[in-house]
Design a protein around this motif. Structure first.
Motif, PDB file in Angstrom:
ATOM      1  N   ILE A   1     -12.936   4.546  24.560  1.00  0.00           N
ATOM      2  CA  ILE A   1     -11.634   3.988  24.154  1.00  0.00           C
ATOM      3  C   ILE A   1     -11.803   2.875  23.120  1.00  0.00           C
ATOM      4  N   LYS A   2     -12.924   2.168  23.178  1.00  0.00           N
ATOM      5  CA  LYS A   2     -13.149   1.115  22.172  1.00  0.00           C
ATOM      6  C   LYS A   2     -13.172   1.717  20.777  1.00  0.00           C
ATOM      7  N   GLU A   3     -13.688   2.917  20.696  1.00  0.00           N
ATOM      8  CA  GLU A   3     -13.754   3.573  19.385  1.00  0.00           C
ATOM      9  C   GLU A   3     -12.452   4.282  19.043  1.00  0.00           C
ATOM     10  N   LEU A   4     -11.759   4.714  20.085  1.00  0.00           N
ATOM     11  CA  LEU A   4     -10.576   5.542  19.849  1.00  0.00           C
ATOM     12  C   LEU A   4      -9.377   4.716  19.384  1.00  0.00           C
ATOM     13  N   PHE A   5      -9.193   3.553  19.966  1.00  0.00           N
ATOM     14  CA  PHE A   5      -7.976   2.795  19.672  1.00  0.00           C
ATOM     15  C   PHE A   5      -8.245   1.676  18.681  1.00  0.00           C
ATOM     16  N   ALA A   6      -7.323   1.520  17.736  1.00  0.00           N
ATOM     17  CA  ALA A   6      -7.509   0.514  16.698  1.00  0.00           C
ATOM     18  C   ALA A   6      -6.768  -0.776  17.039  1.00  0.00           C
ATOM     19  N   THR A   7      -5.723  -0.671  17.836  1.00  0.00           N
ATOM     20  CA  THR A   7      -4.923  -1.860  18.127  1.00  0.00           C
ATOM     21  C   THR A   7      -5.212  -2.367  19.538  1.00  0.00           C
TER      22      THR A   7
ATOM     23  N   PHE B   1      -5.496  11.536  24.233  1.00  0.00           N
ATOM     24  CA  PHE B   1      -5.063  12.114  22.957  1.00  0.00           C
ATOM     25  C   PHE B   1      -3.606  11.725  22.672  1.00  0.00           C
ATOM     26  N   HIS B   2      -2.788  11.815  23.704  1.00  0.00           N
ATOM     27  CA  HIS B   2      -1.376  11.455  23.576  1.00  0.00           C
ATOM     28  C   HIS B   2      -1.229   9.980  23.165  1.00  0.00           C
ATOM     29  N   PHE B   3      -1.979   9.101  23.806  1.00  0.00           N
ATOM     30  CA  PHE B   3      -1.931   7.668  23.455  1.00  0.00           C
ATOM     31  C   PHE B   3      -2.431   7.442  22.024  1.00  0.00           C
ATOM     32  N   HIS B   4      -3.445   8.176  21.654  1.00  0.00           N
ATOM     33  CA  HIS B   4      -3.966   8.040  20.285  1.00  0.00           C
ATOM     34  C   HIS B   4      -2.879   8.418  19.274  1.00  0.00           C
ATOM     35  N   LEU B   5      -2.214   9.524  19.541  1.00  0.00           N
ATOM     36  CA  LEU B   5      -1.145   9.961  18.629  1.00  0.00           C
ATOM     37  C   LEU B   5      -0.034   8.908  18.568  1.00  0.00           C
ATOM     38  N   GLU B   6       0.276   8.378  19.737  1.00  0.00           N
ATOM     39  CA  GLU B   6       1.305   7.349  19.803  1.00  0.00           C
ATOM     40  C   GLU B   6       0.905   6.139  18.935  1.00  0.00           C
ATOM     41  N   GLU B   7      -0.354   5.768  19.050  1.00  0.00           N
ATOM     42  CA  GLU B   7      -0.815   4.600  18.289  1.00  0.00           C
ATOM     43  C   GLU B   7      -0.698   4.814  16.783  1.00  0.00           C
ATOM     44  N   ILE B   8      -0.950   6.013  16.332  1.00  0.00           N
ATOM     45  CA  ILE B   8      -0.877   6.260  14.890  1.00  0.00           C
ATOM     46  C   ILE B   8       0.494   6.795  14.479  1.00  0.00           C
ATOM     47  N   GLY B   9       1.442   6.767  15.397  1.00  0.00           N
ATOM     48  CA  GLY B   9       2.825   7.091  15.036  1.00  0.00           C
ATOM     49  C   GLY B   9       3.137   8.577  14.923  1.00  0.00           C
ATOM     50  N   VAL B  10       2.363   9.405  15.606  1.00  0.00           N
ATOM     51  CA  VAL B  10       2.662  10.847  15.599  1.00  0.00           C
ATOM     52  C   VAL B  10       3.329  11.213  16.928  1.00  0.00           C
ATOM     53  N   PRO B  11       4.577  11.693  16.896  1.00  0.00           N
ATOM     54  CA  PRO B  11       5.238  12.008  18.158  1.00  0.00           C
ATOM     55  C   PRO B  11       4.605  13.215  18.858  1.00  0.00           C
ATOM     56  N   SER B  12       4.449  13.105  20.161  1.00  0.00           N
ATOM     57  CA  SER B  12       3.968  14.249  20.938  1.00  0.00           C
ATOM     58  C   SER B  12       4.516  14.131  22.352  1.00  0.00           C
ATOM     59  N   VAL B  13       4.556  15.261  23.040  1.00  0.00           N
ATOM     60  CA  VAL B  13       5.055  15.271  24.423  1.00  0.00           C
ATOM     61  C   VAL B  13       3.941  15.756  25.337  1.00  0.00           C
TER      62      VAL B  13
END
Ligand code: ASP
Ligand code: MG
Length: 437
Positions: free
Chosen positions: A74-80, A126-138
């Protein structure tokens, strides 16, 4: 609607998870099915078995070690900071839950709950990653729609109804994510489709909602026409029929879970095997019409086969003999793969030898029994229906210098199989490859 399935290595690191967007186009309507991060299910198996064996300390230690891998990921996956905090909460939640299961009476039910955590983690990350970069997913919880019945058979219609309902709640979304492998059983408990089952999930979803296509993304460029570990110059098969794929899947063509072919075939949903490392390559298409007929498509082998030879004068001119023999295997829930018969003898093969001793004891009532271990089935798959002469001869000619234990031809229009000692496998695969392709 397309179904895209990514295996463990395709989500095996932060880099790979981010890289999914090179292939997934968020504006196209699709369901992305994910396996657990590579290595996770194996680790969860170990943890579950340690708990089952009453080795609680060991289980907790393994849990801690595995959690650490996710902390690095997760340290590598998330930027914020927010993203990272969400990721940390998620892994705290799942690994605390795993550890807490050890406080209760630990049964195979709890074990299966543990096995399910891998896919729950990968899809949410993956869902959280998309959320962080502003890509909507369900995120679609597989445990809300994937179901097997009391015979462990998937309930395709039920899955279709539930899933269609879930999708209809989000008419404006295009990108849906769900867990491979996990499901609920007839008691409503958390269960799974057995190891490697994410392919099966994808194919079941494709069938249940009549998708346009199921794509299985792995690290190989499709199904090869022979085992690349044994034979040089193998090539991907461009196009296969469902029947041919079904024959091959059993023979350790590991890139597709053996059961995955059937739902797709039954509901006529094409399956494409594609390579994450080379997304432009055309891979292998499996569909109803397998392209050109009358062709030899692939050679495959399965090791770890045991052959049982039963010689019985009682078989001569008798009826019901085979049934009695087969009933023994049925009672021990042991599938039989290959069979050949003469007037007074029958040879058959199994790959599950857990009950071999008991089976042999009972079979010996019928006559003389011989057991050969370390056997390999080599099968040649193709469409032999159009032009039915010459194929068996070509296959046998290619292995005429090797001692054959059994030969099976005519069981289907798509397969010629031979059984030989595993020590001759490499030579058989090479010789067949050189002569047939
Ligand atoms: N994660 C599960 C396994 O390792 C399912 C899958 O990868 O297909 O078996
Ligand atoms: Mg797999």
């Amino acid at each position: 609607m397309k179904i895209l399935k990514f295996g463990g290595t395709s989500v095996g690191s932060a880099q790979r998870i981010k890289g999914l967007l090179d292939i997934v186009n968020p504006s196209e309507r699709q369901i992305v099915v994910l396996s657990a991060v590579a290595g996770t299910t194996n680790a969860l198996v170990e943890i579950g078995q340690a708990f089952l064996a009453g080795k609680k300390e060991e289980a907790l230690e393994l849990t801690k070690q595995h959690k650490h891998k996710y902390e690095l990921l997760i340290k590598e996956l998330f930027a914020t900071e927010q993203g990272l905090a969400k990721g940390q909460n998620l892994i705290d939640y799942h690994f605390n839950y795993i550890a807490s299961l050890g406080n209760e009476m630990f049964t195979p039910v709890e074990e299966k709950i543990i096995l399910a955590q891998g896919e729950l983690l990968s899809t949410t990350l993956f869902h959280f990653h998309l959320e962080e970069i502003g890509v909507p997913s369900v995120l679609l919880p597989a445990l809300d729609f994937m179901k097997i019945d009391e015979d462990n058979e998937p309930m395709v219609e039920y899955i279709g109804e539930k899933l269609t309902n879930l999708l209809s709640i989000h008419p404006n979304n295009t990108l849906f994510i769900t867990q491979g492998y996990i499901c609920r059983n007839s008691f409503g408990e958390i269960d799974n489709l057995r190891r490697g089952g994410s392919d099966y999930t994808a194919s079941l979803i494709g069938a249940a909602i009549q998708a346009d296509e199921v794509q299985i993304w792995t690290d190989i460029d499709g199904m090869h026409n022979n085992d690349p570990r044994v034979v040089k110059n193998t090539t991907p098969i461009a196009h296969l029929s469902f029947d041919e794929a079904a024959e091959l899947a059993y023979f350790g063509a590991k890139i597709l879970h053996p059961q995955s072919v059937f739902p797709a075939q039954r509901y006529n949903v094409p399956v494409r095997l594609l390579n994450t490392m080379d997304p432009q390559a055309s891979g292998t298409l499996i569909s109803k019409d397998g392209g050109q007929t009358g062709q030899i498509r692939a050679i495959a082998a399965k090791d770890g086969i045991t052959a049982i030879h039963i010689n019985s004068s009682r078989m001569l001119l008798a009826y019901g003999f085979l049934r009695k023999v087969f009933e023994i295997f049925e009672r021990y829930k042991t599938p039989i793969d290959m069979i050949t018969t003469s007037e007074v003898a029958v040879s058959l093969t199994i790959d599950d030898t857990r009950n071999l001793g008991d089976i042999i004891k009972e079979v010996e009532d019928f006559g003389k029994v011989r057991v050969d271990h370390n056997q390999t089935i080599v099968c040649v798959v193709g469409d032999f229906s159009a032009n039915t002469h010459g194929y068996a001869a070509r296959v046998l000619d290619a292995v005429k210098h090797l001692p054959l234990r059994m030969v099976s031809y005519g069981g289907s229009d798509y397969n010629v199989s031979i059984l030989l000692d595993t020590e001759h496998k490499t030579e058989a695969l090479r010789s067949l490859h050189n002569r047939l392709f």
